[in-house]
Write a protein that holds these residues in place. Structure first.
Motif: not given
Length: 394
Positions: A331-333, A384-386, A390-391
């Motif tokens: 979902l982040i991507d 999500e924050s972690g 990393r991203v």
């Protein structure tokens, strides 16, 4: 991502002020007081939106605009009901609301056999036990033809289970399984439940798919014209119940729905708990495959019973059998892709939650306590924050 919170309107014991304190910025709600066959007026929509905005929040997602039995059955009355649905979409769009979640499950929405399964560390969870469900279906509901859905061993186990229940426990099982639709106050007695199921007699999976396609062909062009993104919710559990077909249970079903009317606004609600209750569903693969058509996400996890994977309980949001980190990364991507492409926001909400702490002292809808969902929301935001860090660092 936009973190949201489901709210059942002014009668919800959890207030908008409390929701704002959880860290959610968006509200997921509906005009539950309006019956399924009535258009939501612009005045009623605007009044509810103003109430939400006065609390410092935004009305992010509608969950749900109901689909009538006539639409699911494909009877002539569906034409008027679809027209009502479309006019409600137009009125919502006029108020600036652009995501609508809905479901296409016949008769029963999410189904559980226990609303308060004790947890080892305290608190309770929702759960579904296949043997308890069979006992209800076979020997309490006494559904005609139910015997053909269960093996001799399953019927024997269901009878043995039922024999362990006293009168109050049997009543509790009946009330749990026949609780009706979340967000509505319509509850079935056994006779009414049998009657509701009987109305769908003869409707098979192919027929329900035809009726869903017909609905989509009518409403998707309207949604596209007014800027609404439609997000169909999966079946829960994701398999047939009570002899009734279900058609939103796995990746193959999702592909069929998106292909039925292949327009960007025809999309999915990625409910990791509902899809996750199907032990064969790969949630990370689904999140990646359907990313561009996921318009809304419900994030929760389930733990399956090793002895019978059809049985499950609702686990901690970062526990259970769902790879929540993998889903969140997908979902982040997708959110990053949308930001670069100037695309739409991605609202998510912590779905369900354990009854914890002071939740036990207030009346809330099953699965929708304050502290359990607050805990889940905090865990998801931290995840999500972690992962985002990393991203950015890679």
């Amino acid at each position: 991502m936009e973190y949201t919170w489901r709210w059942y309107g002014p009668n919800d014991p959890i207030t908008l002020s409390e929701i704002r304190q959880t860290g959610a910025s968006g509200v997921v709600t509906a005009l539950h007081e309006i019956d399924n066959a009535t258009v939501w007026s612009r005045e009623a929509i605007s009044a509810r939106r103003a109430e939400i905005e006065a609390a410092g929040l935004t009305w992010s997602v509608v969950e749900s605009v109901p689909i009538t039995d006539a639409v699911k059955l494909g009877t002539p009355e569906r034409e008027a009901d679809i027209a009502t649905f479309c006019q409600t979409l137009c009125n919502l769009a006029a108020a600036g609301i652009d995501v609508v979640c809905y479901n296409f499950m016949p008769v029963a929405d999410w189904t559980r056999t226990d609303l308060a399964m004790p947890l080892p560390g305290g608190g309770t969870a929702l759960s579904f036990d296949q043997t308890a469900f069979a006992a209800f279906d076979l020997y309490l509901l006494e559904r005609p033809g139910a015997g053909s859905d269960y093996s001799a061993a399953e019927q024997s186990a269901a009878r043995a289970y039922l024999d362990t229940l006293d009168g109050p426990a049997r009543t509790r099982l009946i009330e749990t399984v026949t609780a009706g639709l979340p967000g509505a106050d319509n509850h079935y007695d056994l006779a009414g439940f049998r009657e509701a199921i009987a109305r769908f007699a003869g409707l098979d999976r192919a027929g329900l798919r035809r009726n869903l396609r017909y609905f989509l062909e009518k409403v998707v062009p309207v949604a596209e014209d007014v800027g609404i993104r439609l997000a169909i919710h999966p079946d829960d559990p994701p398999r047939p119940l009570f002899g009734l077909p279900r058609v939103v249970s796995n990746a193959e079903d999702a592909r069929w729905i998106l292909d039925a009317v292949d327009r960007p606004c025809n999309g999915l609600t990625l409910c990791t708990g509902s899809y996750g209750a199907g032990a064969d569903n790969d949630l990370v693969a689904m999140a990646r495959e359907f990313a561009a058509r996921i318009h809304f996400a419900h994030l929760r996890s389930v733990g399956h019973d090793p002895a019978d994977p059809r049985s499950f309980h609702e686990a901690d949001h970062l526990g259970g059998d769902v790879d929540m980190a993998g889903v969140m990364r997908a979902l982040i991507d997708e959110q990053i892709r949308r930001e670069h492409a100037g695309g739409a926001r991605l609202p998510i909400r912590p779905d369900h939650g354990h009854t914890l702490l002071d939740d036990v002292h207030r009346e809330t809808r099953p699965g929708y306590p304050l502290y359990g969902r607050f805990k889940g929301l905090s865990e998801l935001r931290g995840l999500e924050s972690g992962l985002s860090y990393r991203v950015q660092s890679s």
